[in-house]
Design an enzyme around this catalytic site. Structure first.
Site, PDB file in Angstrom:
ATOM      1  N   HIS A  95      -6.072  -9.370  -3.339  1.00 25.71           N
ATOM      2  CA  HIS A  95      -5.636  -8.263  -4.009  1.00 25.71           C
ATOM      3  C   HIS A  95      -3.828  -8.503  -2.878  1.00 25.71           C
ATOM      4  O   HIS A  95      -3.222  -7.192  -3.431  1.00 25.71           O
ATOM      5  CB  HIS A  95      -6.421  -6.560  -3.304  1.00 25.71           C
ATOM      6  CG  HIS A  95      -6.197  -6.700  -1.301  1.00 25.71           C
ATOM      7  ND1 HIS A  95      -6.859  -7.622  -0.600  1.00 25.71           N
ATOM      8  CD2 HIS A  95      -4.928  -5.734  -0.653  1.00 25.71           C
ATOM      9  CE1 HIS A  95      -6.395  -7.086   0.573  1.00 25.71           C
ATOM     10  NE2 HIS A  95      -5.358  -6.499   0.552  1.00 25.71           N
TER      11      HIS A  95
HETATM   12  C1  UD1 Z   1      -2.888  -1.658   1.834  1.00 24.40           C
HETATM   13  C2  UD1 Z   1      -2.239  -2.570   2.994  1.00 24.40           C
HETATM   14  C3  UD1 Z   1      -2.885  -3.752   2.663  1.00 24.40           C
HETATM   15  C4  UD1 Z   1      -4.314  -3.953   3.007  1.00 24.40           C
HETATM   16  C5  UD1 Z   1      -4.808  -2.836   2.475  1.00 24.40           C
HETATM   17  C6  UD1 Z   1      -6.404  -2.914   2.018  1.00 24.40           C
HETATM   18  C7  UD1 Z   1      -0.142  -1.856   2.949  1.00 24.40           C
HETATM   19  C8  UD1 Z   1       1.285  -2.549   2.527  1.00 24.40           C
HETATM   20  N1  UD1 Z   1      -0.408  -3.102   2.232  1.00 24.40           N
HETATM   21  O1  UD1 Z   1      -2.620  -3.046   0.596  1.00 24.40           O
HETATM   22  O2  UD1 Z   1      -1.904  -4.869   3.620  1.00 24.40           O
HETATM   23  O3  UD1 Z   1      -5.250  -5.066   2.913  1.00 24.40           O
HETATM   24  O4  UD1 Z   1      -4.510  -1.783   1.509  1.00 24.40           O
HETATM   25  O5  UD1 Z   1      -6.598  -2.583   0.813  1.00 24.40           O
HETATM   26  O6  UD1 Z   1      -0.118  -0.942   3.754  1.00 24.40           O
HETATM   27  N2  UD1 Z   1      -5.440   2.012  -5.219  1.00 24.40           N
HETATM   28  C9  UD1 Z   1      -6.700   3.227  -5.780  1.00 24.40           C
HETATM   29  N3  UD1 Z   1      -7.473   3.896  -4.681  1.00 24.40           N
HETATM   30  C10 UD1 Z   1      -7.124   4.305  -3.479  1.00 24.40           C
HETATM   31  C11 UD1 Z   1      -5.793   2.897  -2.574  1.00 24.40           C
HETATM   32  C12 UD1 Z   1      -4.954   2.701  -3.458  1.00 24.40           C
HETATM   33  O7  UD1 Z   1      -6.269   3.264  -6.515  1.00 24.40           O
HETATM   34  O8  UD1 Z   1      -8.248   4.472  -3.063  1.00 24.40           O
HETATM   35  C13 UD1 Z   1      -4.576   1.763  -5.593  1.00 24.40           C
HETATM   36  C14 UD1 Z   1      -3.769   2.538  -6.396  1.00 24.40           C
HETATM   37  O9  UD1 Z   1      -2.816   2.684  -7.801  1.00 24.40           O
HETATM   38  C15 UD1 Z   1      -1.859   2.111  -5.394  1.00 24.40           C
HETATM   39  C16 UD1 Z   1      -2.945   0.513  -5.312  1.00 24.40           C
HETATM   40  O10 UD1 Z   1      -3.846   0.604  -5.550  1.00 24.40           O
HETATM   41  O11 UD1 Z   1      -1.006   1.847  -6.323  1.00 24.40           O
HETATM   42  C17 UD1 Z   1      -2.244  -0.174  -4.505  1.00 24.40           C
HETATM   43  O12 UD1 Z   1      -3.147   0.326  -2.794  1.00 24.40           O
HETATM   44  P1  UD1 Z   1      -1.682   0.591  -1.500  1.00 24.40           P
HETATM   45  O13 UD1 Z   1      -2.209   1.950  -0.497  1.00 24.40           O
HETATM   46  O14 UD1 Z   1      -0.561   0.452  -2.019  1.00 24.40           O
HETATM   47  O15 UD1 Z   1      -1.402  -0.567  -1.620  1.00 24.40           O
HETATM   48  P2  UD1 Z   1      -2.859  -2.410  -1.092  1.00 24.40           P
HETATM   49  O16 UD1 Z   1      -2.581  -2.786  -2.067  1.00 24.40           O
HETATM   50  O17 UD1 Z   1      -4.133  -1.124  -1.039  1.00 24.40           O
END
Ligand code: UD1
Length: 372
Positions: free
Chosen positions: A211
């Site tokens: 991821h």
């Molecule tokens: C975040 C953390 C990362 C961690 C990861 C674990 C930061 C900078 N990064 O990254 O260190 O390893 O979480 O999961 O904080 N999304 C969903 N549902 C959710 C959450 C996210 O669909 O419940 C999707 C959204 O489209 C979003 C994307 O995942 O844009 C990324 O989510 P985001 O929280 O921005 O960062 P992660 O890649 O999850």
């Protein structure tokens, strides 16, 4: 006094759970107040973790959701500030390195509230990683820095942080692992749960997670990795719980068809107990996660890290982790080594013993709640 504890994203939950448990024992001294920023909000990314880990419902959910880094960080800050005005804690405790960690840390410090950082001092020395920026800045802001491995203190001292603020407490993520290992779901149960009928045998599958933005956001890198996964799956079946971000990127890049449905078992994000079970009986783990590097070291399962560096070097020097990057030939070579000779063996690092949260709570009481 009140201690505000912050969680935001999936990897925070298993770090906060043992701290909450340890705080239960000192209710007369510390009243925890749990804030969930809402960075992760899906049921599969949040609710099942709260339930399985026995974390109480948050006292406040800021409900920020996704966005660019600036939008997400700024929204968390705006919504967190009034919570501190209302609750007036003696300190704020943050864990890990996600956007919620730095956002809430910055708000606390500007209000002159001491910041406590659990999992301080880890450095990948790769500033392209958003988490590295969060780690460096959070540590600079923190009053008490609790570390998981001894190398972390060296990193912090080099950055000018005084030794008095640093305390080696051990690894709370491993507290959670040790407390929950026995309740883990077996991999067969998990596959059945998600309606998968492929034949997979114990210790004869690879577990994959992916991821990191550096691996999944660039279609060229992603395609290279997905093709290696396909190659690995010719050697042994691959179980692949897919992060929502990765799911989007794979679909957008049109790469789904590269993977054999029979040999690469894609699952939605799985629960904590399912993940523990999948790790426990894997032949090997392929990952770009930070947490899995540590969990596999604690479990003694070979881990092949699909990154160029790690902020958790003890998993390499003492544990079962190998850093291979994203070069297909190197990845395949490493996989074959595990299949031939079982891979790297390791030992469990110092203070990864299930007692880190107790040490942390004792340190907090000693520093903030004892007159001397
Ligand atoms: C975040 C953390 C990362 C961690 C990861 C674990 C930061 C900078 N990064 O990254 O260190 O390893 O979480 O999961 O904080 N999304 C969903 N549902 C959710 C959450 C996210 O669909 O419940 C999707 C959204 O489209 C979003 C994307 O995942 O844009 C990324 O989510 P985001 O929280 O921005 O960062 P992660 O890649 O999850």
């Amino acid at each position: 006094g009140v201690l505000v504890c912050v969680v935001g994203a999936r990897p925070n939950f298993m770090k906060m759970a043992p701290i909450f448990k340890a705080l239960q024992e000192v209710k007369h001294l510390i009243k925890p107040y749990l804030v969930h920023t809402g960075q992760h909000y899906d049921q599969a990314m949040k609710d099942t973790f709260f339930q399985q880990l026995g974390i109480p419902e948050p006292d406040t959910d800021l409900g920020v959701g996704s966005g660019t880094h600036a939008v997400q960080t700024a929204n968390i800050m705006l919504k967190f500030e009034p919570v501190l005005d209302e609750v007036k804690p003696f300190a704020v405790l943050v864990v890990g390195d996600v956007n919620s960690t730095i956002a809430c840390g910055l708000v606390a410090v500007k209000k002159q509230i001491p910041l406590i950082h659990v999992e301080a001092g880890l450095r990948s020395y790769d500033r392209e990683m958003p988490e590295e920026i969060n780690r460096i800045l959070t540590d600079q802001l923190s009053d008490l820095l609790l570390t998981t491995e001894r190398s972390a203190a060296d990193n912090l001292l080099k950055e000018g942080i005084s030794e008095q603020r640093i305390c080696f407490a051990g690894n709370v993520m491993i507290d959670s692992l040790l407390h929950n290992c026995k309740q883990a779901s077996s991999f067969t149960e998990t596959l059945r749960n998600y309606g998968r009928s492929q034949k997979v045998a114990e210790r004869n599958y690879a577990l994959l997670t992916l991821h990191r933005p550096s691996n999944v956001d660039d279609p060229v890198t992603l395609e290279r990795l997905i093709k290696v996964v396909s190659e690995v799956s010719e050697k042994l079946p691959v179980i692949f719980p897919v992060h929502p971000r990765t799911q989007q990127k794979i679909s957008q890049a049109g790469l789904l068809s590269v993977l054999s449905e029979e040999r690469v078992i894609m699952l939605p994000p799985v629960s904590y107990l399912e993940m523990l079970g999948l790790m426990q009986t894997a032949k090997l783990v392929l990952t770009d996660s930070g947490g899995l590097q540590e969990e596999t070291t604690a479990l003694g399962v070979p881990c092949i890290t699909l990154r160029e560096n790690t902020e958790r070097p003890i998993t390499v020097t003492e544990g079962t982790n190998t850093i291979v990057g994203t070069d297909p030939a190197k990845i395949m070579q490493c996989v074959e080594e595990v299949l031939i000779n079982g891979g790297k063996s390791g030992r469990v690092p110092e203070y990864w013993d299930g007692m880190a949260a107790q040490r942390i709570v004792a340190e907090i009481i000693g520093r903030y709640l004892t007159d001397n």
